[in-house]
Motif scaffolding. Structure first.
Motif, PDB file in Angstrom:
ATOM      1  N   PRO A 102       0.809  -1.319  -0.017  1.00  0.00           N
ATOM      2  CA  PRO A 102      -0.026   0.186  -0.025  1.00  0.00           C
ATOM      3  C   PRO A 102       0.928   1.192  -0.034  1.00  0.00           C
ATOM      4  O   PRO A 102       1.931   1.454   0.649  1.00  0.00           O
ATOM      5  CB  PRO A 102      -0.747  -0.069   1.248  1.00  0.00           C
ATOM      6  CG  PRO A 102      -0.915  -1.645   1.732  1.00  0.00           C
ATOM      7  CD  PRO A 102       0.420  -2.149   1.180  1.00  0.00           C
ATOM      8  N   LEU A 103       0.634   2.323  -0.746  1.00  0.00           N
ATOM      9  CA  LEU A 103       1.027   3.707  -0.985  1.00  0.00           C
ATOM     10  C   LEU A 103       1.078   4.257   0.518  1.00  0.00           C
ATOM     11  O   LEU A 103      -0.024   4.449   0.867  1.00  0.00           O
ATOM     12  CB  LEU A 103       0.449   4.438  -1.946  1.00  0.00           C
ATOM     13  CG  LEU A 103       1.478   5.546  -2.233  1.00  0.00           C
ATOM     14  CD1 LEU A 103       2.607   5.369  -2.969  1.00  0.00           C
ATOM     15  CD2 LEU A 103       0.454   6.451  -3.342  1.00  0.00           C
ATOM     16  N   GLY A 104       2.061   4.636   1.039  1.00  0.00           N
ATOM     17  CA  GLY A 104       1.878   5.210   2.387  1.00  0.00           C
ATOM     18  C   GLY A 104       1.588   6.793   2.337  1.00  0.00           C
ATOM     19  O   GLY A 104       1.500   7.306   1.195  1.00  0.00           O
ATOM     20  N   ASP A 105       1.508   7.571   3.353  1.00  0.00           N
ATOM     21  CA  ASP A 105       1.343   8.987   3.472  1.00  0.00           C
ATOM     22  C   ASP A 105       2.624   9.801   2.993  1.00  0.00           C
ATOM     23  O   ASP A 105       3.722   9.112   3.064  1.00  0.00           O
ATOM     24  CB  ASP A 105       1.112   9.179   4.620  1.00  0.00           C
ATOM     25  CG  ASP A 105      -0.431   8.896   5.223  1.00  0.00           C
ATOM     26  OD1 ASP A 105      -1.390   8.668   4.357  1.00  0.00           O
ATOM     27  OD2 ASP A 105      -0.441   8.527   6.244  1.00  0.00           O
ATOM     28  N   PRO A 106       2.377  10.801   2.313  1.00  0.00           N
ATOM     29  CA  PRO A 106       3.613  11.666   1.972  1.00  0.00           C
ATOM     30  C   PRO A 106       4.639  11.742   3.387  1.00  0.00           C
ATOM     31  O   PRO A 106       4.368  11.830   4.419  1.00  0.00           O
ATOM     32  CB  PRO A 106       2.985  12.844   1.529  1.00  0.00           C
ATOM     33  CG  PRO A 106       1.798  12.833   1.152  1.00  0.00           C
ATOM     34  CD  PRO A 106       1.296  11.449   2.246  1.00  0.00           C
ATOM     35  N   ALA A 107       6.008  11.545   2.945  1.00  0.00           N
ATOM     36  CA  ALA A 107       6.919  11.466   4.005  1.00  0.00           C
ATOM     37  C   ALA A 107       7.366  12.978   4.539  1.00  0.00           C
ATOM     38  O   ALA A 107       7.316  14.039   3.752  1.00  0.00           O
ATOM     39  CB  ALA A 107       8.176  10.989   3.378  1.00  0.00           C
ATOM     40  N   LEU A 108       7.637  13.199   5.698  1.00  0.00           N
ATOM     41  CA  LEU A 108       8.181  14.407   6.051  1.00  0.00           C
ATOM     42  C   LEU A 108       9.647  14.183   6.095  1.00  0.00           C
ATOM     43  O   LEU A 108      10.396  12.919   6.510  1.00  0.00           O
ATOM     44  CB  LEU A 108       7.575  14.552   7.682  1.00  0.00           C
ATOM     45  CG  LEU A 108       6.182  14.723   7.823  1.00  0.00           C
ATOM     46  CD1 LEU A 108       6.019  14.872   9.434  1.00  0.00           C
ATOM     47  CD2 LEU A 108       5.683  15.925   7.080  1.00  0.00           C
TER      48      LEU A 108
END
Length: 373
Positions: free
Chosen positions: A214-220
């Motif tokens: 699954p594609l993760g949330d945008p990284a910080l």
């Protein structure tokens, strides 16, 4: 044309390169000091299908002609150099992509570019984690052949962790399929693992079944600037203690930051002891770092593209060095600038490639260091 080129042209038509000036471009990979052969000294086959590969390998076996499989030629090792009198078998044009969002797999040809696969997977809310430094150019076939890793491999794994199955043409032209498409596969020998990382010595990959996640949330992304190397390593150790592991921690030493800043504006200060980029601020700040957090894609790309400006990646050993040898090197004259994958212990020294100066691998142990030229 040579006899091999003439024979294969009769069998494969326009798949065979007959222009020596075009063929010469397939003589080497991206190995900096490599000198390629003339285009008339070897034969180039640009396969577009499994049948092209089968025909080429059968001919080579019958006539005892050496074959060098090639992907996108982005490797910097010289392993994909043409052999005089041999055949270069390029799979770069085999670019089929099939995404199965239900099974979370991708079935791809060996010529598919790594970032193109990532983009195709993202359209279905999925991701393909392996990210070699040359991901914008390198092909999946080459990734499989070399078991490529990338900056995030410590957290997400390397190519072998995502290959579920392969279609491979063996040296005599026989076709085999290994592995499976299902999430679970525990029966029989791991033939897929045998081919991954074999660098074309056992056969030529013509299709790969790859696991997607699954594609993760945008990284910080955090830029943390430390005053000294010792403070930098204390910050890295603190990050390793936390429950949520950063996907990537990259350390740039002072000379590297200065060199990058001279090359272009990547947002780094100069004359620093070390700059690790990571995903958490407070643990670094407690170790004396000045940190800045960015959520914008443009600025994150500026930070991470700076790492790509350093020339080589030289893998070394375990992730728990004392950095004694590194600090000794820091005091020497004309030392290389370095970047370190701080969680994996990979040190990437950067030296100008001249006849008197070559990259070195620095092996850092718990109580000693060794430089291998």
């Amino acid at each position: 044309m040579s006899t091999v080129t003439t024979d294969l042209h009769a069998l494969l038509g326009d798949r065979v390169v007959t222009d020596p000036s075009v063929a010469a471009g397939y003589g080497v990979d991206a190995y900096p000091p490599a000198a390629g052969l003339g285009g008339e000294d070897f034969t180039v086959v640009r396969a577009r299908s499994r049948e092209d590969v089968v025909t080429t390998l059968r001919y080579a076996a019958q006539h005892r002609v050496p074959v060098v499989p090639q992907g996108a030629r982005t490797a910097t090792t010289g392993a994909a150099r043409a052999i005089g009198g041999g055949i270069v078998l390029s799979t770069k044009l085999m670019r089929t992509v099939e995404i199965d969002p239900v099974e979370r797999i991708a079935v791809v040809g060996p010529g598919v570019v790594n970032t193109d696969l990532k983009a195709a997977a993202a359209e279905h809310g999925l991701a393909y984690p392996p990210d070699p430094a040359s991901s914008a150019m390198c092909s999946i076939g080459g990734n499989v052949a070399t078991n490529a890793g990338g900056l995030c491999c410590v957290k997400y794994g390397v190519t072998a962790d995502y290959v579920r199955g392969l279609e491979v043409v063996l040296p005599g032209g026989d076709v085999v399929r290994t592995g499976r498409r299902t999430a679970k596969g525990v029966a029989g020998y791991d033939l897929t693992g045998l081919f991954v990382g074999s660098e074309g010595t056992l056969g030529v990959v013509t299709e790969a079944v790859l696991k997607l996640v699954p594609l993760g949330d945008p990284a910080l992304t955090v830029l943390a600037v430390f005053p000294t190397l010792a403070a930098t390593m204390a910050g890295v150790a603190a990050l390793r203690e936390q429950r949520h592991t950063p996907s990537l921690v990259e350390l740039l030493d002072g000379p590297s930051v200065d060199a990058i800043s001279a090359y272009g504006d990547y947002g780094f200060p100069t004359s620093t002891g070390g700059v690790p980029t990571s995903t958490l601020c407070h643990r670094c700040s407690r170790r004396g770092a000045v940190t800045s957090l960015t959520r914008t894609r443009k600025r994150k790309l500026r930070y991470w593209s700076s790492v790509s400006t350093l020339a080589s990646k030289v893998p070394v050993v375990p992730p728990s060095p004392t950095w004694i040898g590194y600090e000794r090197l820091s005091r020497t004259e004309r030392r290389p600038s370095n970047s370190i994958s701080a969680f994996s212990g990979i040190l990437r020294p950067t030296l100008p490639l001249t006849t008197n100066s070559w990259p070195v691998a620095i092996r850092l142990g718990k109580s000693s260091s060794r430089v291998v030229s």
